[in-house]
Design a protein around this motif. Structure first.
Motif, PDB file in Angstrom:
ATOM      1  N   ASN A  38       0.838  -1.260  -0.050  1.00 59.14           N
ATOM      2  CA  ASN A  38      -0.069  -0.127  -0.218  1.00 59.14           C
ATOM      3  C   ASN A  38       1.089   1.252   0.175  1.00 59.14           C
ATOM      4  N   PRO A  39       0.927   1.988  -1.091  1.00 57.36           N
ATOM      5  CA  PRO A  39       1.907   3.284  -1.035  1.00 57.36           C
ATOM      6  C   PRO A  39       1.304   4.242   0.073  1.00 57.36           C
ATOM      7  N   ALA A  40       0.456   4.237   0.494  1.00 59.29           N
ATOM      8  CA  ALA A  40      -0.077   5.021   1.597  1.00 59.29           C
ATOM      9  C   ALA A  40       0.663   4.869   2.940  1.00 59.29           C
ATOM     10  N   GLY A  67       4.927  -5.897  -7.246  1.00 60.75           N
ATOM     11  CA  GLY A  67       6.100  -5.497  -6.623  1.00 60.75           C
ATOM     12  C   GLY A  67       6.199  -4.133  -6.650  1.00 60.75           C
ATOM     13  N   ASP A  68       7.595  -3.585  -6.799  1.00 59.76           N
ATOM     14  CA  ASP A  68       7.896  -1.857  -6.890  1.00 59.76           C
ATOM     15  C   ASP A  68       7.545  -1.706  -8.608  1.00 59.76           C
ATOM     16  N   VAL A  69       6.314  -1.214  -8.703  1.00 54.96           N
ATOM     17  CA  VAL A  69       6.062  -0.616 -10.252  1.00 54.96           C
ATOM     18  C   VAL A  69       7.063  -0.041 -10.954  1.00 54.96           C
ATOM     19  N   ARG A  70       7.704   0.912 -10.346  1.00 52.01           N
ATOM     20  CA  ARG A  70       8.860   1.607 -11.190  1.00 52.01           C
ATOM     21  C   ARG A  70      10.067   0.572 -11.558  1.00 52.01           C
ATOM     22  N   GLY A 105      -0.053   4.591 -21.392  1.00 51.75           N
ATOM     23  CA  GLY A 105      -1.130   5.457 -21.801  1.00 51.75           C
ATOM     24  C   GLY A 105      -0.675   6.794 -21.147  1.00 51.75           C
ATOM     25  N   ARG A 106      -1.272   7.850 -21.879  1.00 53.55           N
ATOM     26  CA  ARG A 106      -0.854   9.313 -21.368  1.00 53.55           C
ATOM     27  C   ARG A 106      -1.047   9.579 -19.966  1.00 53.55           C
ATOM     28  N   PRO A 107      -0.114  10.027 -19.161  1.00 55.31           N
ATOM     29  CA  PRO A 107      -0.515  10.313 -17.730  1.00 55.31           C
ATOM     30  C   PRO A 107      -1.252  11.542 -17.685  1.00 55.31           C
ATOM     31  N   ARG A 108      -2.081  11.690 -16.797  1.00 54.81           N
ATOM     32  CA  ARG A 108      -2.596  12.818 -16.531  1.00 54.81           C
ATOM     33  C   ARG A 108      -2.556  13.375 -15.141  1.00 54.81           C
ATOM     34  N   ALA A 109      -3.019  14.741 -15.151  1.00 56.52           N
ATOM     35  CA  ALA A 109      -3.090  15.260 -13.611  1.00 56.52           C
ATOM     36  C   ALA A 109      -4.104  14.463 -12.869  1.00 56.52           C
ATOM     37  N   GLY A 110      -3.544  14.187 -11.334  1.00 55.07           N
ATOM     38  CA  GLY A 110      -4.509  13.721 -10.632  1.00 55.07           C
ATOM     39  C   GLY A 110      -4.248  12.064 -10.620  1.00 55.07           C
ATOM     40  N   ASP A 111      -3.694  11.449 -11.612  1.00 54.23           N
ATOM     41  CA  ASP A 111      -3.309  10.151 -11.666  1.00 54.23           C
ATOM     42  C   ASP A 111      -2.686   9.449 -10.448  1.00 54.23           C
ATOM     43  N   PRO A 112      -2.981   8.356 -10.057  1.00 53.29           N
ATOM     44  CA  PRO A 112      -2.220   7.640  -8.903  1.00 53.29           C
ATOM     45  C   PRO A 112      -0.853   7.715  -9.135  1.00 53.29           C
ATOM     46  N   GLY A 113       0.097   7.530  -7.982  1.00 56.33           N
ATOM     47  CA  GLY A 113       1.420   7.549  -8.010  1.00 56.33           C
ATOM     48  C   GLY A 113       1.905   6.491  -8.913  1.00 56.33           C
ATOM     49  N   TYR A 114       1.381   5.608  -8.790  1.00 54.85           N
ATOM     50  CA  TYR A 114       1.911   4.071  -9.474  1.00 54.85           C
ATOM     51  C   TYR A 114       1.870   4.398 -11.233  1.00 54.85           C
ATOM     52  N   PRO A 153       7.906   4.705   8.483  1.00 57.70           N
ATOM     53  CA  PRO A 153       7.355   4.425   9.730  1.00 57.70           C
ATOM     54  C   PRO A 153       6.444   5.493  10.458  1.00 57.70           C
ATOM     55  N   ASP A 154       6.721   6.780   9.751  1.00 56.78           N
ATOM     56  CA  ASP A 154       5.846   7.947  10.429  1.00 56.78           C
ATOM     57  C   ASP A 154       4.359   7.991   9.792  1.00 56.78           C
ATOM     58  N   GLU A 155       4.236   7.079   8.593  1.00 55.43           N
ATOM     59  CA  GLU A 155       2.769   7.158   7.977  1.00 55.43           C
ATOM     60  C   GLU A 155       1.979   5.673   8.931  1.00 55.43           C
ATOM     61  N   GLY A 156       2.644   5.242   9.841  1.00 48.94           N
ATOM     62  CA  GLY A 156       2.185   3.962  10.694  1.00 48.94           C
ATOM     63  C   GLY A 156       1.853   2.828   9.806  1.00 48.94           C
ATOM     64  N   MET A 157       0.852   1.917  10.596  1.00 44.95           N
ATOM     65  CA  MET A 157       0.559   0.584   9.735  1.00 44.95           C
ATOM     66  C   MET A 157      -0.663   0.651   9.445  1.00 44.95           C
ATOM     67  N   PRO A 158      -1.123   0.110   8.443  1.00 35.75           N
ATOM     68  CA  PRO A 158      -2.698   0.087   7.915  1.00 35.75           C
ATOM     69  C   PRO A 158      -3.408  -0.865   8.925  1.00 35.75           C
ATOM     70  N   THR A 159      -4.579  -0.540   8.945  1.00 39.57           N
ATOM     71  CA  THR A 159      -5.399  -1.247   9.762  1.00 39.57           C
ATOM     72  C   THR A 159      -5.852  -2.630   8.818  1.00 39.57           C
ATOM     73  N   THR A 160      -6.600  -3.627   9.504  1.00 40.38           N
ATOM     74  CA  THR A 160      -7.068  -4.966   8.757  1.00 40.38           C
ATOM     75  C   THR A 160      -7.980  -4.224   7.611  1.00 40.38           C
ATOM     76  N   GLY A 161      -8.810  -3.388   7.983  1.00 38.62           N
ATOM     77  CA  GLY A 161      -9.685  -2.962   7.033  1.00 38.62           C
ATOM     78  C   GLY A 161      -9.093  -1.896   5.889  1.00 38.62           C
ATOM     79  N   GLU A 162      -8.192  -1.342   6.097  1.00 36.97           N
ATOM     80  CA  GLU A 162      -7.417  -0.650   5.089  1.00 36.97           C
ATOM     81  C   GLU A 162      -6.417  -1.458   4.243  1.00 36.97           C
ATOM     82  N   GLN A 163      -5.994  -2.733   4.730  1.00 35.30           N
ATOM     83  CA  GLN A 163      -5.298  -3.480   4.047  1.00 35.30           C
ATOM     84  C   GLN A 163      -6.011  -4.455   3.225  1.00 35.30           C
ATOM     85  N   GLN A 164      -7.494  -4.625   3.580  1.00 33.20           N
ATOM     86  CA  GLN A 164      -8.356  -5.634   2.784  1.00 33.20           C
ATOM     87  C   GLN A 164      -8.944  -4.733   1.691  1.00 33.20           C
TER      88      GLN A 164
END
Length: 310
Positions: free
Chosen positions: A75-77, A133-136, A152-161, A81-92
Motif C-alpha cells: 500500500n503506497p499510503a 512489486g515495485d511498479v517503477r 497510456g498518457r499520464p494525466r494530472a491527478g493520476d495515482p502515483g503508480y 514508519p511515520d505513516e503508521g501501519m494499515p489497519t486490517t480494513g485498510e489492508q483488505q
C-alpha cells in the motif's frame, strides 16, 4: 534491435556514418525480431493504449507483444514508519482494489487479444503478464527488453503508480516510449512529424523510429525558430529522401511569450499527422509538462500518439 543504431546512441545523427549507411542501404532483415511492451495500469485508458500498440505493431510488423500489468504489492499510503501501519480494513480494501484493477485490465486485454480481425496479414505473438512489486522497478526491467514501450498518457491527478511506471520506462530503462493518446488512431507512424530541436534525446528517439520513418508516406519536420535564425536541416532527411520518403518542412516563429508546445501540437494536427516524435527533456521539466505544471505544454492537450526517448 538494430546493432548499428547502438553505435550511434548519444551522438548527433548528422555525424553518425553508421546510421546514414544503414538508412541508405539496409532495410529491416527478415530475422530481425521486433518486440513491443504494452504497460497497462488504468482500465479507463487501457483500450486506447492497446489500440495504439496494435496500429504500431502493424506498421513495424512486430513479432512479439508483451502486455504487462505491474501490480502494487504494498500500500503506497504506508511506506514509511511515520505513516503508521494499515489497519486490517485498510489492508483488505487495498488488496481488493489491486485485484479488481488487475481483473478489469486482464479482461480488456483478453478481449483485445482475441481472433485477428479480417484483413490482418501479420499477427504477432501476444502474452499477458502480471508482476507484483515495485511498479517503477518492474516497468524499467521489462522495458529494457523491448524495442518500443507503449504506455497510456499520464494525466494530472493520476495515482502515483502511473508516474512510477512512466519514470521507470523513460528514465531508468531509457527505453523508446510511445505515449498513447486518449482516442483511436487507425494508423501510427504512416505520417509522422518530428518536433525538431537538436538534442541527444531527440537523436535517440529518431534512431529508434527509423523503421517507421523509412516506411512512412511522408515525414514532416516542425521547426520553431526565433526571429533572425534559420535552423539547418539534419542530414538524415536527405537519406530518407533518397529512399523515396517525402520530406516536408514546416517552420514557425517562436514569440517571446508563445507556448511552443501548443504551437507544435497545432502544426502537427494541421499536418494530419498520426505520430509526433520528440525528445524528452530533463526530468523536472518534462514531468512538469506531463502532469500539469505552471507551463502547460504539448502533453497537457495532446491528441496524437507521441514517440519519445530520454
Amino acid at each position: 534491435m538494430i546493432p548499428t543504431l547502438r553505435a550511434c546512441k548519444g551522438r548527433n545523427l548528422s555525424g553518425c556514418p553508421f546510421l546514414i549507411v544503414w538508412l541508405r542501404y539496409r532495410p529491416l532483415r527478415e530475422n530481425d525480431v521486433m518486440r513491443l511492451l504494452i504497460v497497462l495500469d488504468r482500465p479507463d485508458t487501457a483500450l486506447f493504449t492497446l489500440k495504439t500498440a496494435g496500429a504500431l505493431a502493424e506498421r513495424l510488423h512486430a513479432d512479439h507483444i508483451r502486455i504487462l500489468h505491474p501490480r502494487l504489492a504494498d500500500n503506497p499510503a504506508f511506506q514509511t514508519p511515520d505513516e503508521g501501519m494499515p489497519t486490517t480494513g485498510e489492508q483488505q480494501r487495498f488488496a481488493r482494489e489491486v485485484t479488481e484493477r488487475a481483473d478489469k485490465l486482464r479482461e480488456i486485454a483478453s478481449a483485445w487479444m482475441g481472433p485477428a480481425p479480417a484483413g490482418v496479414r501479420h499477427q504477432p505473438d501476444r502474452q499477458w503478464v502480471e508482476i507484483a512489486g515495485d511498479v517503477r522497478k518492474i516497468a524499467a526491467q521489462e522495458a529494457r527488453s523491448a524495442d518500443f514501450v507503449i504506455h497510456g498518457r499520464p494525466r494530472a491527478g493520476d495515482p502515483g503508480y502511473v508516474a512510477d511506471a512512466f519514470a521507470g520506462i523513460l528514465y531508468d530503462a531509457e527505453a523508446t516510449l510511445v505515449v498513447a493518446p486518449l482516442q483511436d488512431y487507425s494508423s501510427v507512424g504512416r505520417r509522422p512529424v518530428i518536433g525538431w530541436r537538436p538534442s541527444r534525446a531527440l537523436d535517440n528517439a529518431i534512431a529508434a523510429a527509423m523503421p517507421l520513418l523509412e516506411a512512412a508516406e511522408r515525414v514532416t519536420l516542425i521547426i520553431g525558430e526565433h526571429a533572425g535564425t534559420r535552423t539547418k536541416l539534419p542530414e538524415f532527411t536527405d537519406a530518407l529522401a533518397d529512399r523515396g520518403v517525402k520530406i516536408i518542412v514546416d517552420r514557425f516563429r517562436i514569440d517571446g511569450d508563445g507556448d511552443v508546445g501548443e504551437q507544435i501540437r497545432a502544426h502537427a494536427l494541421a499536418a494530419n499527422a498520426d505520430l509526433l516524435i520528440m525528445g524528452a527533456y530533463t526530468r523536472p521539466h518534462f514531468l512538469e509538462w506531463l502532469f500539469g505544471g505552471p507551463t502547460q505544454d504539448v502533453f497537457a492537450h495532446a491528441t496524437l500518439p507521441i514517440l519519445t526517448h530520454h
